[in-house]
Structures are given as structure tokens and as C-alpha cells.
Design an enzyme around this catalytic site. Structure first.
Site: not given
Length: 514
Positions: A272, A279, A353
Site C-alpha cells: 500500500d 504515503k 474499506r
């Protein structure tokens, strides 16, 4: 696949005369049992005198080393403290077994016989006590290393551990279960530890061989099938990767019961980066572990299969990589999920999600389970709120939530129940879509908003959401494992499933008696 040194557990009616290392059990200042008392007599009271040393109290996990005691062929006798017998629990004994494993490894010992005497006033039967010691030893022995030439690797021989004084069906069943749990935890740990260039959506299936060997059915939905089904949220998350996303369905048929199975859904983001909402470099370093939810589900099903559980279980793994490219999904996109509900994307780093939305709805509507549990390294906010002690638990079913929290306390995987309140729905309202992916206020606690979002995709089934962010890795050696992947969630869920199974047996027995 890296392998930990194998540990073989055996049972023996009595202590072999030629045992090189003998371990005896001691509960605080309680006297020895029958077998150990006989050993003490052979040594002229050496064992009992050594236990009076000021530095030894018999507390749980404490090891007293008696080298080359007179009267025995053994080169050492180790007295393992088990603590207060009244306060003894499966967890305390498991941790004592881990302490024993660390002690023996430090001494270079790989052939051990543990003398199992009944501990007076202990809540655990002898078979359970031995099995929990075995579990602790295996979990502590796990290691992961991809070096071709590692210092000391040649000395890491497999272990043989015998339990003297234990025979019978109960002992075999208890050891089988604990070995299965260890298999599941170790498998989950290895999946989490594998780097993203080795474990990715294109290769994930190749690493599931142990599940297939255990009799678990494995089905793969590739990106073509995902498009046909309409799993657009999952496809969006994985759209930028050269490895297309997929869903892997695991089916364990404990009783071949056509009824409602238990279902477990795992977030399997193999790496991720945050997507376009990237990030920072340091934040990305451990993102190979963002598939820890999927790893835990796989480990759980392996543990159930290898112990021959009667429970029917389904595992659904959503596998993807969240990367940036010209194909990435973007903030502001409106995506139609499998459920037909549309979602306005707020942050591409809230990919978990999105992936779970499609996987939860797919699981709920295809398998119609009696309960759904999802596991995901989902939000930073749950880490800020609960620190390193607890993981977050959200549920629409009070009974299941309470039983899971109790299962976690029993095995040392602790969960704190968090609010799943309709007041959070207001923050998920969008002028463009049925749902916003994230609340507008970035400083507002995100974990309950994420849970409120996911509730919309559960088809109103009994459901538990486990936010295990921050639990996938340990920065240092812990009571039951080394630095690295933890396999968090496998033990708790196995304990919970066994409790569910026991409850069904009790109801069936009651119905039969009526």
C-alpha cells in the site's frame, strides 16, 4: 518458503532412562509430583534443594538449570516454574512454554523430555497443560529469514520434545489442536513477512499450497470475473498495479453441512503506497504487511482444517496492490460497488474499506453466513486511540462481540469494543453518491467512520469488524514470538470458533436428551 526448525512432540508412558535433558514442573513453593519426586530421590534430594535457592521462586516461565545432577544420566535438569496454580491459565502456561523454548535454545539443547505431573489445584488438566506448553514452544521457535547464508543456521536442528507420563486420547487431541494452531499462526506470520516482490496479487495463490494440502477448497476470481460481477471498488484499488487484483475464496467443509457457514473476510493489500494520495517513504516501509487480515484468515482456516474442526468456514481474501500510475483511481471519483451503492472517493489511501466493501457484500450474498468477521489493517486512528495494547472491535451483534473479546483475553490477543453508532453515518453523506468513503474532517477519529461505512455492505448479517492496524508486526521479540510478523488474530479466532463449535455440541446434546 522459509522454514522454522521442525519441532516434533511425542508422548511416553515414563521418563526414558537415557533422556539427555529433563524438564520438571514446579508451581511456586508447591512440592513435586510423583514422577519428579522419584527423580529427586535418585539425585539424593538435589532437585528439591536447588529449588530452595533464594533466586528461584517458581513463578511462571522461570527456569532453574541443574547441570549434570548426580544419579541421573541426563546432562541437565531444568525446573520450569508455572506460578500460582490457582491463577494458572492456558495463556500463562503457553507463555511458560515459550520461556522454556528460549532457555533451551540458548543452551543449544534440541532433545528434551518434559515430566508432566499433576499440579494440585490447577485449573488445567494434564493434557491441556502439556499441549499449551507445546504451543508456546512452537510459537517462540518460529523464525523467518531469506538469507542464503545465515550465521548459526547449521546449528538450528529440529527439536524432539517428549511428554513423559502422558498417554491416551485426550493428550493426542489436545496436542493435535495446539499443533494446528501453531501451524496457522506460523503460516500467517510467513505471509506477512514475505516482501511484496515475492508475495503479490499474481503470486498469492502459489503460497497457499499448505491450505490445499489440508483439504481446503480454493477458488480464484480473476480481474475478468471481478469485472463481470461488478466488483468495481476492488478493481479501482488495484487498477494501477501490473498485477491485477483478485479474490481468493477458501472453503473448509467441516461437516459438509449445507447450512450457514461462518465467514471470514481478509484485507489483502500486498503493498500500500497510498496510491495517488501517497504515503511518505518511512510510512511505506512496512506496507508489505497490509495484507495481514488476509494472512490471518488463511492461517485460521489452516488451523481449523489441520485439527479436523467440525465447523464449516469460508474465507474470502481481497488481494490487490495500491500503487500510483496513470490508471490509478483518484480522489473525487464516484465508483459503483458490487452492492449497487455508489461511493465518492475522498482519499485513495483509504483503499481497505473500498476493497472490503465489495468482498463483504460478495460474501454476505453468496454464502449467506451465520456471521461475518472481517480483519483489516485499516486505520491509523485505531492505533492512536488504543495504542499497542488493544486492537479495535466493531460489531452489530453484542453476543458475538462479547464472546470474541473473551476469546482474545484467553489467548493474549486483546480487543476493545469501539462504537458502531448511526451518528457516524452523517459524516459519510455525499451530495454526489450514496456514500462518502471518508468523513470530511481528517482530524476526526476515522476508525468508527470506516466501520460505519463497511456496515452498509454486510446485508444486515451478524458482523464483526476487526481493525488490527499496528498489530501485524512486532518491532522486538515478544512473549510468544520474535520480531516481525505476528500472525495476530489467528489464535483469537480459533479460540472463538472452538467455543462456537462447543456451544453447538451442547445444544445438540440437550436436544437429544429432551
Amino acid at each position: 518458503m522459509p522454514q522454522s526448525p521442525a519441532t516434533v512432540f511425542e508422548t511416553a508412558a515414563a521418563l526414558p532412562d537415557d533422556a539427555p535433558v529433563v524438564v520438571v514442573l514446579k508451581a511456586l513453593r508447591q512440592g513435586f509430583g510423583k514422577q519428579t519426586s522419584a527423580l529427586d530421590t535418585k539425585t539424593g534430594g538435589t532437585l528439591s534443594r536447588a529449588c530452595t535457592a533464594p533466586g528461584f521462586s517458581g513463578k511462571s516461565g522461570e527456569c532453574l538449570d541443574i547441570v549434570a545432577p548426580n544419579g541421573l544420566a541426563a546432562r541437565r535438569v531444568v525446573v520450569l516454574g508455572l506460578g500460582d496454580p490457582v491463577a494458572m491459565t492456558p495463556l500463562s502456561v503457553t507463555r511458560a512454554g515459550a520461556d522454556l523454548a528460549a532457555f533451551l535454545e540458548n543452551k543449544g539443547e534440541n532433545d528434551t523430555t518434559i515430566v508432566v505431573d499433576t499440579i494440585e489445584n490447577a485449573a488445567l488438566a494434564d493434557a491441556e497443560l502439556a499441549a499449551r506448553l507445546a504451543l508456546g514452544m512452537r510459537l517462540k521457535r518460529y523464525r523467518f529469514d531469506l538469507r542464503n547464508k545465515r550465521p548459526g543456521a547449521a546449528a538450528e536442528a529440529g527439536w524432539v520434545v517428549r511428554f513423559a507420563g502422558l498417554q491416551g486420547k485426550d493428550c493426542g487431541a489436545a496436542l493435535t489442536r495446539m499443533n494446528a494452531v501453531a501451524d496457522g499462526v506460523e503460516f500467517a506470520r510467513t505471509l506477512v513477512n514475505l516482501p511484496a516482490n515475492i508475495l503479490h496479487p499474481g503470486s498469492f495463490l502459489e503460497h497457499l499450497g499448505p491450505l490445499r494440502e489440508a483439504g481446503i477448497e480454493i477458488e480464484t476470481l480473476d480481474d475478468t470475473e471481478l469485472k463481470r460481477l461488478g466488483m468495481n471498488a476492488l478493481l479501482a484499488v488495484g487498477s494501477a498495479s501490473v498485477h491485477p487484483p483478485r479474490v481468493i475464496v477458501l472453503r473448509y467443509r467441516g461437516e459438509n453441512d449445507p447450512g450457514e457457514p461462518l465467514a471470514f473476510v481478509g484485507k489483502g493489500v500486498c503493498f500500500d503506497s497510498g496510491g495517488l494520495c501517497a504515503k511518505t517513504g518511512p510510512q511505506m516501509f512496512d506496507m508489505k504487511g497490509d495484507m495481514a487480515g488476509a494472512a490471518a484468515v488463511a492461517g485460521l482456516l489452516l488451523a481449523l482444517a489441520r485439527q479436523g474442526s467440525k465447523v464449516d468456514a469460508v474465507g474470502v481474501l481481497g488481494i490487490a496492490e495500491n500503487l500510483p500510475s496513470g490508471k490509478s483511481y483518484k480522489s473525487g471519483d464516484v465508483i459503483t460497488t458490487l452492492s449497487g451503492q455508489t461511493v465518492e472517493v475522498f482519499d485513495t489511501d483509504c483503499e481497505g474499506r473500498m476493497l472490503l466493501a465489495d468482498c463483504l457484500y460478495y460474501t454476505a450474498t453468496r454464502f449467506k453466513p451465520s456471521a461475518i468477521v472481517d480483519l483489516a489493517t485499516l486505520t491509523y486512528s485505531v492505533m492512536r486511540g488504543l495504542g499497542s495494547v488493544f486492537a479495535g472491535l466493531f460489531s452489530n451483534d453484542d453476543a458475538i462481540a462479547s464472546s470474541m473479546i473473551a476469546a482474545g483475553e484467553a489467548v493474549g490477543e486483546r480487543f476493545w469494543r469501539m462504537p458502531l453508532d448511526h451518528a457516524y453515518d452523517e459524516g459519510l453523506q455525499s451530495p454526489l453518491a450514496d456514500l462518502r468513503q471518508h468523513a470530511r474532517n481528517l482530524e476526526d477519529g476515522d476508525a468508527p467512520y470506516a466501520a460505519a461505512f463497511l456496515r452498509n455492505f454486510t446485508d444486515n448479517r451478524p458482523w464483526v469488524h476487526l481493525d488490527i492496524a499496528g498489530k501485524e508486526f512486532s518491532d522486538a521479540d515478544g512473549p510468544l514470538g520474535r520480531q516481525g510478523g505476528t500472525g495476530f488474530g489467528v489464535q483469537m479466532l480459533e479460540q472463538w470458533v472452538c467455543a462456537v463449535e462447543a456451544g453447538k455440541r451442547a445444544i445438540a446434546a440437550s436436544d437429544t436428551a429432551m
